[in-house]
Each structure stands twice: as C-alpha cells, then as structure tokens.
Motif scaffolding. Structure first.
Motif, PDB file in Angstrom:
ATOM      1  N   ASP A  30       0.835  -1.211   0.000  1.00  0.00           N
ATOM      2  CA  ASP A  30       0.000   0.000   0.000  1.00  0.00           C
ATOM      3  C   ASP A  30       0.869   1.261   0.000  1.00  0.00           C
ATOM      4  O   ASP A  30       0.558   2.246  -0.680  1.00  0.00           O
ATOM      5  N   VAL A  33       2.183   1.838  -3.478  1.00  0.00           N
ATOM      6  CA  VAL A  33       1.138   2.409  -4.344  1.00  0.00           C
ATOM      7  C   VAL A  33       1.010   3.905  -4.093  1.00  0.00           C
ATOM      8  O   VAL A  33       0.943   4.709  -5.031  1.00  0.00           O
ATOM      9  N   GLN A  34       1.013   4.308  -2.825  1.00  0.00           N
ATOM     10  CA  GLN A  34       0.881   5.729  -2.500  1.00  0.00           C
ATOM     11  C   GLN A  34       2.110   6.517  -2.964  1.00  0.00           C
ATOM     12  O   GLN A  34       1.980   7.643  -3.449  1.00  0.00           O
ATOM     13  N   ASN A  37       1.647   7.104  -6.522  1.00  0.00           N
ATOM     14  CA  ASN A  37       0.663   8.177  -6.713  1.00  0.00           C
ATOM     15  C   ASN A  37       1.317   9.543  -6.524  1.00  0.00           C
ATOM     16  O   ASN A  37       1.068  10.476  -7.296  1.00  0.00           O
TER      17      ASN A  37
END
Length: 142
Positions: A30, A33-34, A37
């Motif tokens: 996670d 992924v951030q 982003n």
C-alpha cells in the motif's frame, strides 16, 4: 502434556509471525502504491507549470528557473543529437571512401591483367569503348 502445550505455543507463535509478515507486506504494498501516486501527482504538477511556461506566463522565480534548466537540457540534447548525426555521417563517408578505394585497387589489378577501364570517380569496372560509367554516370577519361 507440557511438551504438547509448549509445541502448541511454538506453532501459535509461528503462525502469528507469519500473519504479521503478511500484514506488513500488504501494508508495504500500500505504501508503494501511495509513493507511485505521489510521483504521478508531482509529474502532473510539473506539467502544469511547464505548460504555463510554454504559454509565456511569468512564473514564480523557482519554477521559472527549473523551466529554464529544462530548456537548457533540451538544447544540450539537440546538440548531442547533432554530434551523433555528424559522427554517423563521417563514418559513412569513411566507409564509402574505403569501398571506392577498394574498387579502384581491384580495377587496377584487373587493368594490369586485361584491357579493362575503370571509372576515375567511383572505381567501377567499365567495358572497353564506354563513354560513361554505368555505376555513377561520370564520363570516362581515355
């Protein structure tokens, strides 16, 4: 029974550690992924300012300096590409010159053994009596 209790505790501890490892790996995924982003958002922000710069808008000092650095980098790239093209052209010219020289040397050898003429421009073999080279079109000097 103490042995079985101890074995059960060890198994339970191992299972908890495995579950913790899986949970940590999920959370690390996670986080990745951030971070991806954030990189995409930063790129979008940069493109926003870049488009404003290209449109001729006056930006704050720091974004303006960054845009000017980008322009300089683009100019450097163009210069490097020109250098590459020159190197390739020089190599091609040298290759063609060596080929012409090789043809001329071959023609000289053939001329010594027979009555064959060679083009003085490209070195191609020319049949006796021809006025022009069939390879390059140059006039044949007799």
């Amino acid at each position: 029974m103490a042995f079985l209790d101890k074995l059960g505790e060890i198994a339970k501890s191992a299972a908890e550690k495995a579950n913790d490892g899986l949970e940590i790996n999920r959370i690390n995924g996670d986080i990745s992924v951030q971070e991806g982003n954030i990189t995409a958002y930063q790129r979008a922000l940069g493109l926003y300012y870049w488009e404003k710069f290209l449109a001729g808008e006056i930006l704050e000092q720091e974004p303006m300096e960054i845009c000017e650095k980008i322009v300089m980098a683009q100019q450097n790239i163009a210069s490097y590409q020109t250098e590459i093209a020159k190197i390739k052209a020089d190599r091609q010219a040298e290759k063609e010159q060596r080929l012409q020289q090789k043809k001329a040397e071959q023609c000289e050898k053939e001329q010594q053994s027979e009555t064959i003429t060679c083009c003085s421009h490209c070195g191609a073999v020319v049949q006796q009596g021809q006025n022009f080279c069939t390879n390059c079109g140059n006039s044949i000097i007799k």
